[in-house]
Design a protein around this motif. Structure first.
Motif, PDB file in Angstrom:
ATOM      1  N   LYS A 209      49.016  37.064  28.576  1.00 53.61           N
ATOM      2  CA  LYS A 209      47.758  36.668  29.199  1.00 53.61           C
ATOM      3  C   LYS A 209      47.891  36.574  30.719  1.00 53.61           C
ATOM      4  CE  LYS A 209      44.271  33.027  29.168  1.00 53.61           C
ATOM      5  NZ  LYS A 209      43.876  31.709  28.604  1.00 53.61           N
ATOM      6  N   SER A 210      49.001  35.995  31.196  1.00 51.66           N
ATOM      7  CA  SER A 210      49.190  35.870  32.646  1.00 51.66           C
ATOM      8  C   SER A 210      49.300  37.237  33.323  1.00 51.66           C
ATOM      9  CB  SER A 210      50.432  35.026  32.933  1.00 51.66           C
ATOM     10  OG  SER A 210      51.591  35.663  32.416  1.00 51.66           O
ATOM     11  N   ARG A 211      49.971  38.180  32.683  1.00 39.01           N
ATOM     12  CA  ARG A 211      50.065  39.520  33.260  1.00 39.01           C
ATOM     13  C   ARG A 211      48.752  40.283  33.136  1.00 39.01           C
ATOM     14  NH1 ARG A 211      55.146  43.033  31.809  1.00 39.01           N
ATOM     15  NH2 ARG A 211      54.048  44.268  33.385  1.00 39.01           N
ATOM     16  N   PHE A 212      47.972  39.983  32.107  1.00 47.16           N
ATOM     17  CA  PHE A 212      46.695  40.669  31.941  1.00 47.16           C
ATOM     18  C   PHE A 212      45.686  40.218  32.988  1.00 47.16           C
ATOM     19  CE2 PHE A 212      44.896  43.453  28.707  1.00 47.16           C
ATOM     20  CZ  PHE A 212      43.570  43.479  29.088  1.00 47.16           C
ATOM     21  N   GLU A 213      45.812  38.990  33.453  1.00 49.39           N
ATOM     22  CA  GLU A 213      44.883  38.478  34.453  1.00 49.39           C
ATOM     23  C   GLU A 213      45.167  39.021  35.843  1.00 49.39           C
ATOM     24  OE1 GLU A 213      45.241  34.298  34.112  1.00 49.39           O
ATOM     25  OE2 GLU A 213      43.932  34.154  32.340  1.00 49.39           O
ATOM     26  N   LYS A 214      46.254  39.773  36.005  1.00 44.64           N
ATOM     27  CA  LYS A 214      46.559  40.415  37.269  1.00 44.64           C
ATOM     28  C   LYS A 214      46.184  41.889  37.182  1.00 44.64           C
ATOM     29  CE  LYS A 214      50.441  37.316  38.167  1.00 44.64           C
ATOM     30  NZ  LYS A 214      51.895  37.249  38.433  1.00 44.64           N
ATOM     31  N   SER A 215      45.894  42.470  38.335  1.00 54.29           N
ATOM     32  CA  SER A 215      45.554  43.898  38.345  1.00 54.29           C
ATOM     33  C   SER A 215      46.809  44.734  38.171  1.00 54.29           C
ATOM     34  CB  SER A 215      44.855  44.270  39.659  1.00 54.29           C
ATOM     35  OG  SER A 215      45.754  44.083  40.742  1.00 54.29           O
ATOM     36  N   GLU A 216      46.638  46.003  37.980  1.00 57.67           N
ATOM     37  CA  GLU A 216      47.770  46.895  37.750  1.00 57.67           C
ATOM     38  C   GLU A 216      48.669  46.971  38.976  1.00 57.67           C
ATOM     39  OE1 GLU A 216      46.286  50.607  36.508  1.00 57.67           O
ATOM     40  OE2 GLU A 216      45.244  49.839  34.744  1.00 57.67           O
ATOM     41  N   GLU A 217      48.074  46.837  40.153  1.00 61.60           N
ATOM     42  CA  GLU A 217      48.897  46.864  41.364  1.00 61.60           C
ATOM     43  C   GLU A 217      49.551  45.528  41.621  1.00 61.60           C
ATOM     44  OE1 GLU A 217      45.786  47.775  41.159  1.00 61.60           O
ATOM     45  OE2 GLU A 217      45.899  49.955  41.356  1.00 61.60           O
ATOM     46  N   GLY A 218      49.041  44.453  40.988  1.00 59.88           N
ATOM     47  CA  GLY A 218      49.643  43.140  41.169  1.00 59.88           C
ATOM     48  C   GLY A 218      49.131  42.422  42.398  1.00 59.88           C
ATOM     49  N   ALA A 219      48.215  43.004  43.153  1.00 61.07           N
ATOM     50  CA  ALA A 219      47.746  42.366  44.379  1.00 61.07           C
ATOM     51  C   ALA A 219      46.553  41.456  44.124  1.00 61.07           C
ATOM     52  CB  ALA A 219      47.368  43.430  45.411  1.00 61.07           C
ATOM     53  N   THR A 220      45.616  41.910  43.328  1.00 62.77           N
ATOM     54  CA  THR A 220      44.411  41.140  43.059  1.00 62.77           C
ATOM     55  C   THR A 220      44.213  41.026  41.556  1.00 62.77           C
ATOM     56  OG1 THR A 220      43.091  43.157  43.202  1.00 62.77           O
ATOM     57  CG2 THR A 220      43.301  41.835  45.208  1.00 62.77           C
ATOM     58  N   SER A 221      43.352  40.096  41.180  1.00 61.76           N
ATOM     59  CA  SER A 221      43.059  39.875  39.768  1.00 61.76           C
ATOM     60  C   SER A 221      41.934  40.796  39.307  1.00 61.76           C
ATOM     61  CB  SER A 221      42.659  38.409  39.557  1.00 61.76           C
ATOM     62  OG  SER A 221      41.475  38.127  40.272  1.00 61.76           O
ATOM     63  N   PRO A 222      41.751  40.938  37.985  1.00 63.32           N
ATOM     64  CA  PRO A 222      40.622  41.747  37.493  1.00 63.32           C
ATOM     65  C   PRO A 222      39.269  41.225  37.942  1.00 63.32           C
ATOM     66  CG  PRO A 222      42.205  41.363  35.739  1.00 63.32           C
ATOM     67  CD  PRO A 222      42.646  40.524  36.887  1.00 63.32           C
ATOM     68  N   ARG A 223      39.171  39.953  38.238  1.00 63.09           N
ATOM     69  CA  ARG A 223      37.902  39.404  38.733  1.00 63.09           C
ATOM     70  C   ARG A 223      37.571  39.952  40.101  1.00 63.09           C
ATOM     71  NH1 ARG A 223      35.198  34.301  37.801  1.00 63.09           N
ATOM     72  NH2 ARG A 223      33.829  33.827  39.539  1.00 63.09           N
ATOM     73  N   ASP A 224      38.585  40.026  40.961  1.00 56.97           N
ATOM     74  CA  ASP A 224      38.339  40.547  42.312  1.00 56.97           C
ATOM     75  C   ASP A 224      38.225  42.060  42.339  1.00 56.97           C
ATOM     76  OD1 ASP A 224      38.488  37.943  43.184  1.00 56.97           O
ATOM     77  OD2 ASP A 224      40.645  38.061  43.584  1.00 56.97           O
ATOM     78  N   ALA A 225      38.936  42.730  41.445  1.00 61.78           N
ATOM     79  CA  ALA A 225      38.932  44.188  41.477  1.00 61.78           C
ATOM     80  C   ALA A 225      37.805  44.792  40.646  1.00 61.78           C
ATOM     81  CB  ALA A 225      40.272  44.719  40.985  1.00 61.78           C
TER      82      ALA A 225
END
Length: 400
Positions: A209-225
Motif C-alpha cells: 500500500k505504501s509503495r502504491f501511494e507513490k508514483s512510478e517515478e517516486g517523486a509525487t503521489s498518485p493524488r498529485d500526478a
C-alpha cells in the motif's frame, strides 16, 4: 413533447393532402399550407429556445464531479460541497459538460500467478479501493490544480484509470512477492487464531500500500500526478496453482498423518502406563484382601475349635458314642463286610451295646482354676481323637 410531435405529424399529412388535390381547392389548400408552415416554424423556434435554455443549466449531483469546458478550455469545475445543485453556463456548443463519479471505485482484477523468493509459484488475488481525490478547503483556487482536472487531463475516464492502476499493481506484486519466501507467507503462530497483526502477510500488505501511494517515478503521489486517492490495497487470497495443488494436498495429508500417528503412539504409551498402574493396584488390593480373608478364616477356625473343644469337654463319652455312630453310617451298607478284632471299639459297641452315659453336671467356674487343667484338656483331646483313629483303621480294614 409527445403531443407536439403528434400535431407536427398530422400537420405534415394535411399539407401533403392539400398539395396533391387538383382544381378549385388548390388555392384554399395553399393558404392552409402556408398557415401550417408558419405554425411549424413557430413550434421549431420554441423547441430551439427551450433546448438552448436547457443547455445553459447544469445539475450537479452529490455523487458527481462536473467540469465545464468553453471552446476546449476549462471554464468551471464543480467539485465541492457548496457546488451541488443547479449551475449555469453558456449554451451548447459553446460550453460542454463532463461528469465524473466521485464515489469509491473497486478494482478487482483476476488472480495472477507469481513467483516467491524461493521460486515457488502461487496465485495471488488482490483488490484496490480508489476514488477521484476530493478537493480540500485549503487547496488552490486554480482550476488546473484541482484533482478532478488532473484526472481528466491524465486519464480521461474510469476505464483508463483502472488499466493504469492494474499495470502498476501487477508490477508491485511481482516485486514484493519476489522478496519473501512461501513459508514466511503461510506460517502462523496459532492455526486456530489465523494471521496476527504483525504477521508477514500484514507487513507485506502495508509495504504494498505504501509503495502504491507513490508514483512510478517516486517523486509525487498518485493524488498529485493523476488526481487519484488510493483508499486501500489488500490481498484477498493466496492460493496454489491447479497444476501442483494436488501434490501439495497429498503432502499435507501425509504430514497430518504423521502427526496423528505420533499422537496415537503417545496415547497408546499412556494407555499402557495407566493399565500397568491399574493392574498393580488391583494386585495389591487382591493380596491385601486375601491376607485379610486368611486372617479372618484362621480366627474363625480357631474360634470354632475352641467352641468344639469346650463342647467335647462337657461330655466326652457322648461325643465318642456319636462319632462311632457316624463311623457306622459312613462305612456300613448292604455290601459291607467288616473284619474286626476283639479289642476294636467298633465291635465293643455292637457286642456290649450302648454304655451308660452320665448326664453332664453344670459347669461351675471356680475362683482359682486348678493346676491340673492342662492335663485334663490333654486327656479330653486324646479321648476325642480316639474315634477318628478308629474310623481310619476301620476304613483301611474294610478296603482290604
Amino acid at each position: 413533447m409527445r403531443n407536439c410531435l403528434t400535431g407536427f405529424v398530422e400537420l405534415l399529412k394535411t399539407m401533403s393532402d392539400v398539395v396533391t388535390k387538383p382544381g378549385s381547392e388548390s388555392t384554399a389548400g395553399r393558404r392552409l399550407a402556408r398557415r401550417a408552415l408558419r405554425t411549424l416554424v413557430l413550434w421549431g423556434a420554441v423547441f430551439a429556445v427551450i433546448a438552448l435554455l436547457a443547455s445553459c443549466v447544469v445539475f450537479v449531483d452529490e455523487t458527481q464531479y462536473v467540469i465545464v469546458e468553453r471552446l476546449g478550455t476549462i471554464a468551471a469545475v464543480y467539485d465541492r460541497e457548496e457546488d451541488r445543485g443547479l449551475q449555469f453556463k453558456l449554451p451548447w456548443p459553446i460550453s460542454t459538460v463532463r461528469t465524473f463519479d466521485r464515489r469509491l471505485q473497486l478494482l478487482d482484477p483476476p488472480g495472477r500467478e507469481l513467483f516467491t523468493g524461493d521460486k515457488k509459484n502461487i496465485t495471488v488475488d488482490t483488490y484496490v479501493c480508489w476514488r477521484i481525490a476530493p478537493t480540500s478547503a485549503e487547496s488552490s483556487t486554480e482550476l488546473s490544480d484541482r484533482p478532478v482536472v488532473r484526472f481528466f487531463r491524465a486519464l480521461g475516464n474510469v476505464s483508463t484509470a483502472e488499466d493504469r492502476l492494474m499495470s502498476r499493481l501487477q508490477s508491485l506484486l511481482s516485486a514484493e512477492f519476489g522478496r519473501v519466501e512461501l513459508t514466511d507467507l503461510l506460517s502462523v503462530e496459532n492455526s486456530e487464531a489465523g494471521p496476527q497483526g504483525d504477521s508477514s502477510m500484514e507487513s507485506l500488505t502495508e509495504r504494498l500500500k505504501s509503495r502504491f501511494e507513490k508514483s512510478e517515478e517516486g517523486a509525487t503521489s498518485p493524488r498529485d500526478a493523476l488526481g487519484i486517492e488510493i483508499v486501500d490495497v489488500r490481498i484477498k487470497r493466496i492460493n496454489l496453482p491447479e497444476a501442483n495443488r494436488f501434490a501439495v494436498f497429498e503432502r499435507m495429508k501425509s504430514e497430518r498423518q504423521k502427526i496423528a500417528d505420533r499422537y496415537r503412539s503417545a496415547g497408546l504409551a499412556q494407555n499402557t502406563v495407566i493399565r500397568s498402574q491399574a493392574d498393580r493396584q488391583r494386585e495389591e488390593i487382591l493380596a491385601k484382601a486375601d491376607a485379610d480373608a486368611q486372617r479372618i478364616r484362621g480366627t474363625g477356625e480357631a474360634e470354632a475349635l475352641r467352641i468344639l473343644n469346650q463342647a467335647h469337654a462337657q461330655d466326652p463319652e457322648f461325643y465318642r458314642f456319636e462319632r462311632t455312630l457316624q463311623s457306622y453310617h459312613k462305612i456300613l451298607n448292604e455290601r459291607t463286610t467288616l473284619v474286626l478284632s476283639a479289642s476294636s471299639a467298633l465291635l465293643k459297641l455292637l457286642t456290649e451295646g450302648i454304655p451308660d452315659i452320665q448326664e453332664p453336671q453344670p459347669e461351675t467356674k471356680p475362683a482359682d482354676p486348678p493346676t491340673e487343667t492342662p492335663a485334663a484338656e490333654k486327656n479330653v483331646s486324646q479321648s476325642s481323637a480316639t474315634p477318628d483313629t478308629i474310623s481310619e483303621k476301620t476304613r483301611a480294614e474294610a478296603t482290604k
